[in-house]
Design a protein around this motif. Sequence first.
Motif, mmCIF file in Angstrom:
data_model
loop_
_atom_site.group_PDB
_atom_site.id
_atom_site.type_symbol
_atom_site.label_atom_id
_atom_site.label_comp_id
_atom_site.label_asym_id
_atom_site.label_seq_id
_atom_site.Cartn_x
_atom_site.Cartn_y
_atom_site.Cartn_z
ATOM 1 N N HIS A 194 -6.854 -22.201 24.694
ATOM 2 C CA HIS A 194 -5.982 -21.147 24.158
ATOM 3 C C HIS A 194 -5.295 -20.386 25.284
ATOM 4 C CE1 HIS A 194 -5.222 -17.001 22.676
ATOM 5 N NE2 HIS A 194 -4.833 -17.626 21.576
ATOM 6 N N ASN A 205 0.543 -17.044 20.487
ATOM 7 C CA ASN A 205 -0.333 -17.194 19.320
ATOM 8 C C ASN A 205 -0.478 -18.656 18.892
ATOM 9 O OD1 ASN A 205 -2.063 -16.187 17.380
ATOM 10 N ND2 ASN A 205 -0.446 -15.794 15.898
ATOM 11 N N ARG A 207 -1.690 -22.334 17.591
ATOM 12 C CA ARG A 207 -2.545 -22.869 16.533
ATOM 13 C C ARG A 207 -3.256 -24.109 17.082
ATOM 14 N NH1 ARG A 207 -1.321 -22.210 11.132
ATOM 15 N NH2 ARG A 207 -1.389 -24.465 10.846
ATOM 16 N N ALA A 239 -12.392 -17.520 15.241
ATOM 17 C CA ALA A 239 -11.585 -16.655 14.387
ATOM 18 C C ALA A 239 -11.926 -15.190 14.632
ATOM 19 C CB ALA A 239 -11.797 -17.023 12.924
ATOM 20 N N SER A 242 -10.086 -13.781 17.404
ATOM 21 C CA SER A 242 -8.623 -13.789 17.195
ATOM 22 C C SER A 242 -7.946 -15.022 17.766
ATOM 23 C CB SER A 242 -7.991 -12.521 17.793
ATOM 24 O OG SER A 242 -8.519 -11.359 17.181
ATOM 25 N N ILE A 243 -8.651 -16.152 17.769
ATOM 26 C CA ILE A 243 -8.067 -17.426 18.162
ATOM 27 C C ILE A 243 -7.865 -18.259 16.909
ATOM 28 C CG2 ILE A 243 -8.449 -19.586 19.412
ATOM 29 C CD1 ILE A 243 -9.932 -17.994 21.527
ATOM 30 N N GLN A 244 -6.657 -18.726 16.690
ATOM 31 C CA GLN A 244 -6.339 -19.487 15.493
ATOM 32 C C GLN A 244 -6.797 -20.936 15.658
ATOM 33 O OE1 GLN A 244 -2.951 -18.608 12.870
ATOM 34 N NE2 GLN A 244 -1.935 -17.949 14.745
ATOM 35 N N PHE A 246 -8.495 -24.293 13.499
ATOM 36 C CA PHE A 246 -8.610 -24.816 12.144
ATOM 37 C C PHE A 246 -9.319 -26.166 12.170
ATOM 38 C CE2 PHE A 246 -4.826 -22.266 12.660
ATOM 39 C CZ PHE A 246 -4.869 -21.393 11.595
ATOM 40 N N PHE A 263 0.536 -28.373 14.797
ATOM 41 C CA PHE A 263 -0.303 -27.557 15.669
ATOM 42 C C PHE A 263 0.244 -27.564 17.092
ATOM 43 C CE2 PHE A 263 -2.946 -28.936 12.162
ATOM 44 C CZ PHE A 263 -3.639 -27.784 11.821
#
Length: 379
Positions: A194, A205, A207, A239, A242-244, A246, A263
Motif C-alpha cells: 500500500h 487510496n 484498492r 480495513a 484504513s487500507i482498502q 478485498f 484493482f
Amino acid sequence: MEDRKIRVAITHGDINGVGYEVIFKLFEDPAVLELFTPIIYGSPKVAAYHGKVLGYEPQFNIINDARDAKDGRVNLLTVFEEEVKIDLGIPTPEAGEAAQRAIDRALADYAEGLFDVLVTAPVAKNSIHGFDGHTSYITQHLQMPDSDEQHLHGLTILVSDNLRIALVTNNVSLKDVPDAITQQKIVDKAKIFHQSLCRDMRISNPRIAVLALNPRGGEDGVLGDEELQIISPAIKELAVQSIQAFGPYPADDFFGNGYYAQFDGVLAMYHDQGQTPFKAITSISDDKGVRVTAGLPLIRTAPAHGACFNLAGHGKMEADSMRHAIYEAIDIWRNRQNYDEPLASPLPKLYHEKRDESEKVRFNVPRERKEDRGEKVEG
C-alpha cells in the motif's frame, strides 16, 4: 541535491547469461544518455568478451570509482580486473561470484550516496552460495544496527502498465507455503504494498485484491482453512487500518475473468500464483514487465526475465524489459521526491488539532448570560 542527472547503477548480472547483451542493446540509442547517467558495475574484460561474441564494439568510459562517472557517457566501473572463465549458457560458481561482487560493490557505493537508483541484471540463484534472490540479499545488506533501518522488510512487486502483483512469500517451496503464510505476514506485506503504491507509484487510496491460497478458495462463499483462519482476518485487520483490501479471490477466476483490471494491486500468496499470470498477461499484451523491490530506502528494479541461458551469446535477446526497469526506477525516484517534499516541513498543528484539554477554553462558545436575555436574576 546537486544539479545533475539521475545516476543509475546497473549490475552486470550473471556473466554467462544475457546481462551484457541487453546492456549493449540498451545503449545503442544514445538518446537514453540524455535522461540519466549510467554506472555499470562489471568487468571491462568480460564486456569485451561478450562484445566480440555478439559483434559489438561498446564505447565505455572505464572508471574505478563511481565519483568519476561522467554525464553523457556509458560508465563502466571495474569491479574486478582478473580473468574469469566464461561459459555462455551455463550457470557456474565462477559466474555467480562475478555477479555477487558487482552487487556487493554497488551496495557499498550506495551507502556512500554515489548513485540514486539500482537496476540489477538477472542472476542465477543457484550459482551464488546462500543467495535467495536480490530482494532478500539487498534487504539483509541494508540492515543497519542501532538505526531505523535495522528492521527493513523488502517486498517484490511485479509491475507492468496495467498490473501490479506483490508476493507474500517469494522463492519458497510450494510444500512450505502454508506454514510460511501468517496473518501478520499478510498484513505487513499489504502495508508495504500500500505504501509503495501511494509513494512510489503515486496512486491515491489504492484498492488491493488479496488472493486465496486454496484452489477455488473464496468462491461462492466457500472458504478453506487458510482463508478462514488467516487470510480473511488479515483483510479485516487491514480495513481497521484504513487500507482498502478485498478478497480472498480464487486466482483462476480472478485472472481468467480479468478482475485484476478493477484493482490497483494484487497480493498473491506465493511465487507461481503471482509470476505465472503476470508473465502470461504481459506476454499477450506485448508489455514488458519489471520487478520492483519495495519497502527499502534503496530503489531497486530489474527486468522481469531471468538470465536466459538458452539465449546467451545468440544475439536474440531484446533490451525492452531492461529499458523499462530503468525508466521505472527513475519514475519511482521522482515520485518519492514529490511525495516526500510536502512532508519535510509540515505546518504546526492548531490548538484544536493537538486536542490539548487546557486549551479548550480558547474555542468554547461563551454561554449567553441571563442578563443578556433580559431575564430576572434572583439574588
